[in-house]
Every structure is written in structure tokens, then in C-alpha cells.
Design an enzyme around this catalytic site. Structure first.
Site, PDB file in Angstrom:
ATOM      1  N   GLY A 145       6.123   7.586   1.017  1.00 19.85           N
ATOM      2  CA  GLY A 145       7.185   7.835   2.018  1.00 19.85           C
ATOM      3  C   GLY A 145       7.834   6.830   2.607  1.00 19.85           C
ATOM      4  CE  LYS A 146       4.666   4.150   6.991  1.00 17.02           C
ATOM      5  NZ  LYS A 146       3.487   5.195   6.656  1.00 17.02           N
ATOM      6  CD  GLU A 153      -1.834   4.016  -4.059  1.00 18.71           C
ATOM      7  OE1 GLU A 153      -1.453   3.889  -2.954  1.00 18.71           O
ATOM      8  OE2 GLU A 153      -3.073   4.128  -4.486  1.00 18.71           O
ATOM      9  CB  CYS A 186      -1.371   6.679  10.469  1.00 20.44           C
ATOM     10  SG  CYS A 186      -2.742   6.856   9.167  1.00 20.44           S
ATOM     11  CB  CYS A 217      -0.782   0.044   1.412  1.00 22.72           C
ATOM     12  SG  CYS A 217      -1.930  -1.399   1.616  1.00 22.72           S
ATOM     13  CB  ALA A 218       3.587   2.084  -2.211  1.00 21.27           C
ATOM     14  N   PRO A 261       1.412   7.749  -0.755  1.00 19.42           N
ATOM     15  CG  PRO A 261       1.733   9.550   0.377  1.00 19.42           C
ATOM     16  CD  PRO A 261       1.005   8.602   0.551  1.00 19.42           C
ATOM     17  CG  ASP A 303      -7.162  -4.175  -5.498  1.00 15.57           C
ATOM     18  OD1 ASP A 303      -6.466  -4.711  -4.137  1.00 15.57           O
ATOM     19  OD2 ASP A 303      -8.409  -3.701  -5.293  1.00 15.57           O
TER      20      ASP A 303
HETATM   21  C1  SAM Z   1      -1.876   4.562   4.612  1.00 18.62           C
HETATM   22  S1  SAM Z   1      -1.581   4.961   2.974  1.00 18.62           S
HETATM   23  C2  SAM Z   1      -0.094   4.260   2.610  1.00 18.62           C
HETATM   24  C3  SAM Z   1       1.081   5.374   3.105  1.00 18.62           C
HETATM   25  C4  SAM Z   1       2.344   5.050   2.459  1.00 18.62           C
HETATM   26  N1  SAM Z   1       2.729   3.543   2.777  1.00 18.62           N
HETATM   27  C5  SAM Z   1       3.436   6.187   2.653  1.00 18.62           C
HETATM   28  O1  SAM Z   1       4.330   5.841   3.793  1.00 18.62           O
HETATM   29  O2  SAM Z   1       3.612   7.124   1.965  1.00 18.62           O
HETATM   30  C6  SAM Z   1      -2.629   3.617   2.363  1.00 18.62           C
HETATM   31  C7  SAM Z   1      -2.335   3.591   0.662  1.00 18.62           C
HETATM   32  O3  SAM Z   1      -3.053   2.317   0.291  1.00 18.62           O
HETATM   33  C8  SAM Z   1      -3.779   2.669  -0.927  1.00 18.62           C
HETATM   34  N2  SAM Z   1      -4.997   1.685  -1.054  1.00 18.62           N
HETATM   35  C9  SAM Z   1      -6.236   1.658  -1.053  1.00 18.62           C
HETATM   36  N3  SAM Z   1      -6.783   0.855  -1.487  1.00 18.62           N
HETATM   37  C10 SAM Z   1      -5.729  -0.282  -1.739  1.00 18.62           C
HETATM   38  C11 SAM Z   1      -5.814  -1.642  -2.310  1.00 18.62           C
HETATM   39  N4  SAM Z   1      -6.973  -2.285  -2.402  1.00 18.62           N
HETATM   40  N5  SAM Z   1      -4.617  -2.041  -2.607  1.00 18.62           N
HETATM   41  C12 SAM Z   1      -3.401  -1.729  -2.256  1.00 18.62           C
HETATM   42  N6  SAM Z   1      -3.482  -0.320  -1.929  1.00 18.62           N
HETATM   43  C13 SAM Z   1      -4.457   0.403  -1.558  1.00 18.62           C
HETATM   44  C14 SAM Z   1      -4.346   4.016  -0.527  1.00 18.62           C
HETATM   45  O4  SAM Z   1      -4.561   4.690  -1.922  1.00 18.62           O
HETATM   46  C15 SAM Z   1      -3.318   4.665   0.143  1.00 18.62           C
HETATM   47  O5  SAM Z   1      -2.417   5.430  -0.966  1.00 18.62           O
END
Ligand code: SAM
Length: 441
Positions: free
Chosen positions: A267-268, A287, A380, A262-263, A265, A311
């Protein structure tokens, strides 16, 4: 009319009518209207403060208007919220707070409505914030603290539940949640050290992450190391999550296939990519939203990170990863400091749908993991339904070995009873990140 109050009012209206985000809408309007210096600082305090305190302000407005706020027209309610905020929560004189609000109402809606605004604000100004709190706060301890610190009760209750035996810290936590967070930078490993970054930026090295630097203020986007891509803005808690993934012990050697499921935007993914690069490892980053995937590409440029727009539940990636991060979509209740209006927008009904997605993503990650590999699950949000419950249910279903995550955050104290770890704004100065490390047998 003064530009600061006008801009604050326009943002409050955009948030209410169009679901805008105050922290995005405000800087844009300040730029467009060329508002800077003290006016910009005052507009920021008014906009963010009014947005954060909404529930408390509405209770005072309802008491003074003699009717529920739902029965007051939206644009008038915005003016009242802004006015009551100034009266109760700033050092603005009562005279200025009332008169400017009446002027705003009269300019747009005429004398009649302006008279109503005048009457409500005069009544609101007859008591101090403390007197209103004593008069209007519910009697139960959590409801009272929630009201006092302008949090919805269900959110304060979820924090108290997550604090468990330490629920006595709730007041401190809610207060910390209202403070403007210190800007945290991450020094990209291999490019610059935290010590060097602190020197260049005039910041201070972080307490917990070896890559963190705290900034006192200013626009981090203007800093040279950030513009050059060797440093970024990242909460120290998020840095610790990425580090926990790299530190958790595998069964067998690390073959260097890492995945961030779940990458966006990014950061990680950027921190993981920089650490992977040192060992010649690689990271796949998933993503589904294209615009967010583009942000991941930007933040990981030059690093061994491949972005997949798909997905995470059905990514089509080849199994066999050594380490997988599931930084799941969540309510974000642990990062309310950054989104002034978020606490009033979220509802308990948001939780179950997110929990389903969190479970599905964790299951998909498990299927992509090699035996002996490690998944780190993080949110978070400290809400127990999204954290401990998701992990406990998963462990029950799969027999995953739950590692003591606190061991991978060396030097960090106050992380809870384990085996998962919970960070808190009032204890650690970070967002309330939850982290759990799971190993496949
Ligand atoms: C909490 S954020 C992740 C923050 C990220 N790891 C960072 O450090 O910048 C969750 C992310 O999961 C994405 N997301 C939503 N549904 C998802 C799916 N089915 N599969 C993978 N990612 C998904 C969202 O679009 C969002 O960008």
C-alpha cells in the site's frame, strides 16, 4: 437451520481450530454458499461481533455454566458464544437466540449437550448486558473499561499508557475500536485527484490526506478506478505515513533514491511510487515473503518501484538512500478494527520478539541511509514498547536527530506531545498509526 447462523458458526470454529482470519474466511464462505443481502449482513454482524466480544461473552458463559470456559468443549463453546452475543448485543429476540442455538447443538451433538446449551443461555438471558457488566467487570478503571468494551485488559492498558495525560479518552477509543471502519480510498497522485475520485465513487474527500476519499459502503473492489489501478483501498493513516516520509526535510538535495524496507503488501510502496514518479525518482521495495512480494509487484505495476525478495536486516542493497520507510512488522494493536478476533489472539509475549525485529530493521535502514537522509519509522500499533521506546533507544545508540514529525502531517491535530506523532481511531478516524522521523547527521 438458517444460513446466517450456520455460516457464522462455521467461521467461529475455523478461527478457533485453525487460526483462520474471520475477515478472510467469512467472505469466502458467503460466496461459496451464495449467501447475500440481509442474510449476509446478519452473518457478518454475528461473526464479527461474536469474535470481537469473546472475552466478555466468555465471562458471562462461565458465570452461567458454573465452570471456566476452558472446561467446555470447543464446538459447544462456539454455539454458546454465538447465542450469548445475540442475547446481549443484538436485537434478536431471546426466544430466537436460544432456540436456534439449541437446534444447532442438538443437530450436531444430541439432546444432552443441547440441554446444557439451553440451560446456560436461559440463565444468560435473565440479565441485560449492562447488568452482566456491572456484575462481572473488575473494579479497577482500566479493567472495567476493557471489560465493558470487550478488550483484553493488557491491550486497554497499553492504549491508556500511550494516551498518557489523555488517558481519560480510553472509553471513547475502545468504543471507536469496535466500530466498523469507514473504507478509505487513495487517489493515486498523477492519475486522479481525490476530488475526481470522490465524484466518480460518490464518496467524500478525506479530512487529512490530500489523496483520501471516504466511502459510505459497498465493495470497493468493484469500483472502476480501483479495478483500473488508479485508486486503491488504504487507511488514511497509512497515507499520512507515506506522505511524512516524502515531506521530511533532508540535509542536501534529494537525489531521488527512496527505499521501503518492509513493503508487503504494498500500500505505502504504491503511494511512494506514484509520488516518486512525478519527480522521476525511484523506489526500492523489500519484502522477504514471496507471496507478499507478489502483492507489492501488483500494487506498484507501472510505477518506478523495484521489488526485492529479501530480509530487510541483510538486504545486500547499496547504501546511499535519501529516504527510507521502516513500516515495521508489529502487534497490529492499532488496527484491531479490521481483524475481529485479533485482540484475543495476540498476547503480551508477542511484543518482545517484535521489538527485537523492529530495532534490527531500524538499524539496517540507518546503515543504508546517506548522511543528511531521513528514516521514517512507523507501526500500526500504539504500544509504547514498539513505538516511543524503540525510537528513544535508537536515538540514544546512534545520536540520530529526531525531527518533529507533526510538522510533516500539516493540518492534523491531536498528534500528541511530539516529536513523534500518534494517530487514533477516535480522534482521526484512522488506524492508530505511530510515526517518527529521524535524520542522519
Ligand atoms: C506492517 S507490514 C508493512 C505494510 C506495508 N508497508 C504497506 O503499507 O502495505 C510489515 C511487513 O514487513 C514484512 N517483514 C517481516 N519481516 C521482515 C524483515 N525481516 N525484513 C523486511 N520485511 C519484513 C512482513 O512480511 C510485512 O509484509
Amino acid at each position: 437451520m438458517d444460513p446466517a447462523r450456520e455460516v457464522a458458526l462455521d467461521v467461529l470454529r475455523a478461527v478457533r481450530e485453525r487460526d483462520a482470519y474471520a475477515n478472510l474466511a467469512l467472505p469466502k464462505l458467503l460466496r461459496e454458499r451464495k449467501i447475500s443481502g440481509r442474510d449476509a449482513a446478519y452473518a457478518t454482524e454475528l461473526t464479527y461481533g461474536t469474535s470481537r466480544s469473546q472475552g466478555q461473552l466468555d465471562a458471562v458463559i462461565a458465570a452461567c455454566a458454573g465452570r471456566p470456559v476452558e472446561e467446555i468443549d470447543g464446538p459447544i463453546l462456539d454455539i454458546l458464544r454465538l447465542g450469548v452475543y445475540q442475547l446481549l448485543r443484538t436485537r434478536t429476540s431471546a426466544h430466537a437466540a436460544v432456540d436456534t442455538s439449541v437446534d444447532l447443538a442438538s443437530a450436531e451433538f444430541g439432546q444432552g449437550r443441547a440441554g446444557f446449551v439451553n440451560a446456560v443461555l436461559r440463565r444468560a438471558g435473565e440479565k441485560t448486558a449492562e447488568q452482566w457488566i456491572t456484575e462481572l467487570a473488575p473494579a479497577d478503571p482500566v479493567g472495567k473499561l476493557a471489560f465493558e468494551h470487550a478488550h483484553p485488559k493488557w491491550i486497554a492498558q497499553s492504549f491508556a499508557d500511550a494516551l498518557g495525560a489523555e488517558a481519560g479518552e480510553l472509553g471513547e477509543l475502545l468504543a471507536a475500536d469496535d466500530e466498523r471502519p469507514v473504507v478509505h480510498l487513495v487517489a493515486r497522485p498523477g492519475d486522479i485527484t481525490a476530488e475526481e475520485l470522490a465524484l466518480v465513487t460518490g464518496g467524500e474527500e478525506g479530512r487529512w490526506s490530500p489523496y483520501a476519499v471516504y466511502l459510505d459502503g459497498g465493495d470497493p473492489g468493484l469500483l472502476e478506478p480501483v479495478r483500473d489501478g488508479i485508486a486503491g483501498v488504504q487507511d488514511e493513516g497509512s497515507q499520512l505515513v507515506a506522505l511524512a516520509l516524502t515531506r521530511a526535510p533532508l540535509d542536501g538535495p534529494d537525489q531521488g533514491r527512496w527505499l521501503d524496507l518492509c513493503a508487503g503488501p504494498g500500500g505505502k510502496a504504491a503511494l511512494l511510487g506514484a509520488l516518486a514518479a512525478i519527480d522521476l525518482f525511484t523506489v526500492d521495495a523489500v519484502e522477504p515473503a514471496e507471496h507478499r512480494a507478489e502483492l507489492v509487484r501488483k500494487s506498484t505495476r507501472g510505477l518506478p518501484v523495484t521489488v526485492h525478495v529479501t530480509d530487510g536486516r541483510d538486504s545486500g542493497l547499496t547504501p546511499g538512500y535519501d529516504r527510507i520507510l521502516v513500516d515495521a512488522p508489529c502487534t497490529g494493536l492499532g488496527a484491531l478494527r479490521r481483524r475481529p478476533e485479533a485482540r484475543w489472539r495476540r498476547t503480551p509475549a508477542d511484543v518482545p520478539e517484535l521489538v527485537t525485529l523492529q530495532r534490527e530493521l531500524l538499524t539496517a535502514a540507518w546503515d543504508l541511509l546517506r548522511p543528511g537522509g531521513v528514516v521514517v519509522y512507523s507501526t500500526c500499533s500504539p504500544h509504547l514498547s514498539e513505538t516511543v521506546s524503540v525510537v528513544a533507544d535508537f536515538v540514544r545508540r546512534t545520536g540520530a536527530e529526531q525531527l518533529d514529525t507533526r510538522d510533516y502531517l500539516p493540518g492534523v491535530t491531536g498528534l500528541g506531545e511530539g516529536p513523534s506523532a500518534q494517530l487514533w481511531p477516535h480522534r482521526h478516524g484512522t488506524d492508530a498509526m505511530f510515526v517518527a522521523a529521524l535524520r542522519k547527521q
